[in-house]
Motif scaffolding. Structure first.
Motif, short mmCIF file in Angstrom:
data_model
loop_
_atom_site.label_atom_id
_atom_site.label_comp_id
_atom_site.label_asym_id
_atom_site.label_seq_id
_atom_site.Cartn_x
_atom_site.Cartn_y
_atom_site.Cartn_z
N SER A 1 52.59 45.62 38.11
CA SER A 1 52.47 45.61 39.58
C SER A 1 52.99 46.91 40.19
O SER A 1 52.40 47.43 41.14
CB SER A 1 53.22 44.41 40.15
N GLY B 1 41.29 41.55 37.14
CA GLY B 1 42.23 41.78 36.05
C GLY B 1 42.13 43.20 35.53
O GLY B 1 41.06 43.82 35.53
N VAL C 1 42.63 44.65 42.90
CA VAL C 1 43.54 44.55 41.75
C VAL C 1 44.93 44.13 42.23
O VAL C 1 45.59 43.28 41.62
CB VAL C 1 43.61 45.90 41.00
N ARG C 2 45.38 44.71 43.35
CA ARG C 2 46.70 44.35 43.89
C ARG C 2 46.77 42.88 44.28
O ARG C 2 47.83 42.25 44.17
CB ARG C 2 47.02 45.21 45.11
N ASP C 3 45.65 42.34 44.75
CA ASP C 3 45.61 40.93 45.18
C ASP C 3 45.30 39.99 44.02
O ASP C 3 45.03 38.80 44.24
CB ASP C 3 44.55 40.76 46.27
N ASN C 4 45.34 40.53 42.79
CA ASN C 4 45.08 39.74 41.57
C ASN C 4 43.69 39.11 41.56
O ASN C 4 43.47 38.08 40.92
CB ASN C 4 46.14 38.64 41.41
N GLU C 5 42.74 39.70 42.27
CA GLU C 5 41.37 39.23 42.24
C GLU C 5 40.60 39.87 41.08
O GLU C 5 39.54 39.38 40.69
CB GLU C 5 40.67 39.57 43.56
N ASP D 1 54.39 43.86 33.18
CA ASP D 1 54.09 43.55 34.57
C ASP D 1 53.71 44.86 35.27
O ASP D 1 54.58 45.60 35.72
CB ASP D 1 55.31 42.92 35.24
#
Length: 687
Positions: free
Chosen positions: A35, A80, A74-78, A33
């Protein structure tokens, strides 16, 4: 803090942040993970951008803004995270580093060549933003573009910002005007009003204190976090409240809510973008690492120039020499009070020495972490999958050793990846995982630090190394060598078993330089290898290059110093004959006769002693006439005339003013071994 000091702090902090960015990007590959790593990388890029904006360094601001935009997605998972994105962001970090270094040299980063280098990176980043990106502008164009872009955005918001500056703001090198000018980069500042209700009377006014407050309206499509980031460097010194005009209640303050100003004095609209960049560059600004009083005692620290620290160590060394002279004079006078005073002084000096040396001790983890990038890049170049494992990163050693060991370690790591780790198909055939492993480890042993570079590759090919050595005439055809002696041949100048020349190897240049550099640090290097299992190269180095605890011995009229950490015990020697070994409680102990080794004259003791020393897990002895005891020793380098003398690593000045030689335990151990010569052929005559 003047402008030059502030800019230097910005450069230092940016280097550290770029290191954090690199570590975070490399950690993403291994994290289930990522994040936390993504957020850390984003914060580092955001802080660099914000600091650059405060100084008006538009080139860094514009380029980092594009990087930050990709990281935000990337932080907003838009987007990969994959290997290609990590490689791109690593290259962007390298480019930001070039801009920072240019800023350190010239005060700005305006350079056409760097601008050309940036365009391919900006284009690659633009593909992740689903919109074409323009090359980063410079000078006034940067400010104009930053101002124009938000105006066309569809999601504009009106932000209401209430700021009350604390008294320390100006003292800490921060100008509130530079923050307002930076806000103009996030959108359009439509109103600024100042209040001065906290300004004291003239007789109580501190000219270095700040009492101003501001009410700011900002039209921008930036998020709350981006706006809060503009105030990152004065959060501890101000009261701040940020909300939108649609909020029914005030947003939670960053510190505490600012008191509403009763009578606000309107001031002129902000300068034009062109003027803003100039004023921001001229304003004294600071970055987050500037030294100031911190509310947390645990995080208090100061930056010290390395030259000042080195000068302190030199002075401590002179103090030790002077103390030894005082102690010697006190013994000669036979004055009890004077001897006690000298002993007390010597004890205090020893504590000062330990504290001063501790200031130069740094953890090796930062050096080890640099190799994560080396392994990543070299693995891609070789087309291999290789993982780096770091152990013992909390091990401490002298900063001078850390600075000088980087290049030798780099070559050893690259060599392990190129020669040690096999290609994936060969590893599969041998029943190994396709991904190879290089391990860096550090630990303390007998007063030294040992750094190991290990790989799980195919190991050294003993037969091939020996054949190459015979071919080059390094050893005779019928020579019988141990494994250690064969492996040591790879350190010969120009020696290489590579079948072809590549960017990494094949020219026979490198391992001899590694050994020479390690020897110059008074260190030694050894190899352990098992066919099909892997290879471990061990580098043994002294903890410090400045001052050591020594043990003095006398041979004839000459005094020698042994590192105290290497001394295990002293035993009386009573054997006769010319044997170079003795019985030590049922075990065979080889020893060296220092009188013969260095061809010394002077009186021979009727009761000689053997000093038992240990190095790399092995024991041997040194035959001496007298034991003189412990003494603090300031290491002085030998001149080039004595640079080739075996068994000696340095010198020191005694309290009497005489010069004593510091013995090289590693080299002496080699002389005491099966192949070591004890005949005195390389002897040094000491008068």
């Amino acid at each position: 803090m003047n402008m030059d000091d502030a800019l230097q702090t910005f450069v230092v902090e940016s280097r550290e942040l770029l290191g954090l960015m690199e570590n975070g990007l490399l950690s993403m590959r291994e994290s289930a993970d990522p994040s936390d790593e993504i957020n850390a990388v984003f914060r580092a890029a955001h802080t660099i951008k914000g600091s650059s904006g405060l100084f008006g360094i538009d080139g860094i601001v514009a380029f980092t803004h594009v990087v930050e935009s990709v990281l935000d997605r990337v932080r907003d998972n838009e987007i990969g995270v994959d290997e290609s994105l990590i490689s791109l962001l690593l290259a962007c970090g390298d480019h930001i580093g070039l801009l920072v270094e240019l800023t350190a040299e010239t005060g700005n980063c305006t350079d056409e060549a760097l601008l050309a280098q940036a365009q391919p990176l900006v284009d690659a980043l633009g593909r992740y933003l689903e919109a074409p990106q323009h090359a980063m502008p410079t000078g006034s164009d940067a400010a104009t573009d930053d101002r124009a872009a938000p105006t066309a955005a569809p999601s504009m918001q009106r932000w209401l910002i209430s700021l009350q500056c604390g008294e320390p703001v100006l003292r800490n090198g921060m100008d509130p005007l530079s923050i307002i000018l930076y806000l103009a980069r996030l959108g359009e500042v439509t109103r600024v009003s100042a209040n001065s209700n906290r300004v004291p009377s003239l007789d109580a006014l501190d000219p270095e204190a700040c009492f101003l407050g501001f009410e700011i309206e900002l039209l921008s499509d930036a998020g709350r976090q981006a706006i809060e980031g503009a105030f990152e460097f004065i959060r501890d010194d101000c009261e701040l409240k940020i909300r939108t005009d649609s909020d029914e209640t005030a947003a939670p303050p960053i510190q505490s809510a600012a008191e509403a100003a009763d009578d606000a004095d309107p001031i002129a609209e902000p300068h034009s973008p062109e003027q803003g960049a100039t004023v921001a560059a001229a304003a004294p600004a600071r970055t987050s690492g500037t030294t100031r009083e911190n509310k947390s005692a645990d995080s208090r620290s100061i930056r010290i120039d390395a030259d000042k620290l080195d000068h302190l160590i030199d002075l401590v060394g002179e103090l030790i020499t002077a103390s030894a002279s005082t102690e010697l004079a006190a013994r000669k006078t036979q004055n009890t009070e004077l001897r006690e005073s000298a002993a007390t002084l010597n004890g205090l000096i020893q504590r000062v020495r330990d504290s001063a040396l501790q200031l130069r001790m740094v953890k090796i983890g930062a050096t080890f972490n640099r190799f994560r990038r080396v392994v990543h890049d070299v693995a891609q170049e070789l087309g291999k999958r290789i993982d780096l494992v770091v152990e013992g990163e909390d091990t401490e050693l002298d900063k001078t050793v850390v600075e000088k060991i980087g290049d030798p370690l780099t070559h050893l790591v690259r060599n392990s990846m190129d020669h040690g780790i096999e290609p994936a198909d060969i590893r599969r055939a041998r029943g190994k995982p396709e991904q190879g492993t290089v391990t860096l480890n550090a630990f303390h042993d007998s007063g030294s630090i040992v750094i190991e570079v290990s790989d799980d590759g195919g190991g050294l090919d003993r037969t091939r190394i020996l054949a190459k050595a015979v071919e080059r005439g390094l050893v005779p055809q019928d020579a019988t060598l141990s494994d250690d002696e064969v492996y040591a041949l790879i350190f010969e100048p120009g020696f290489s078993t590579a079948e072809r020349v590549t960017n990494l190897s094949g020219r026979g240049v490198g391992m001899d330089v590694v050994k020479r550099n390690i020897t110059a640090l008074r260190g030694s290097i050894g190899i352990q290898s098992r066919a099909g299992i892997g290879t471990t190269i061990s580098v043994r180095l002294p903890l410090t290059l400045a001052i050591i605890d020594g043990f003095q011995v006398c041979v004839g009229d000459s005094i020698f110093i042994l590192p105290l950490d290497a001394v295990e015990e002293c035993v009386e020697f009573s054997a006769s004959g010319m044997h170079d070994y003795t019985d030590l409680r049922g075990q065979v102990l080889p020893f060296i006769r220092l009188r013969e080794r260095f061809e010394l004259d002077g009186p021979v003791s009727a009761r000689p002693n053997i000093v038992v020393v240990k190095h790399a897990g092995q024991r041997f002895g040194l035959l001496v006439d007298r034991l003189l005891g412990e003494a603090q020793t300031v290491i002085k380098p030998l001149s080039k005339v004595f640079g080739k003398v075996r068994g000696v690593s340095g010198s020191t000045i005694l309290g009497s003013g005489e010069v004593a030689l510091i013995l090289d335990i590693a080299d002496l151990m080699a002389m005491a071994g099966p192949t070591g010569s004890n005949s005195g052929s390389a002897a040094l005559a000491i008068c």
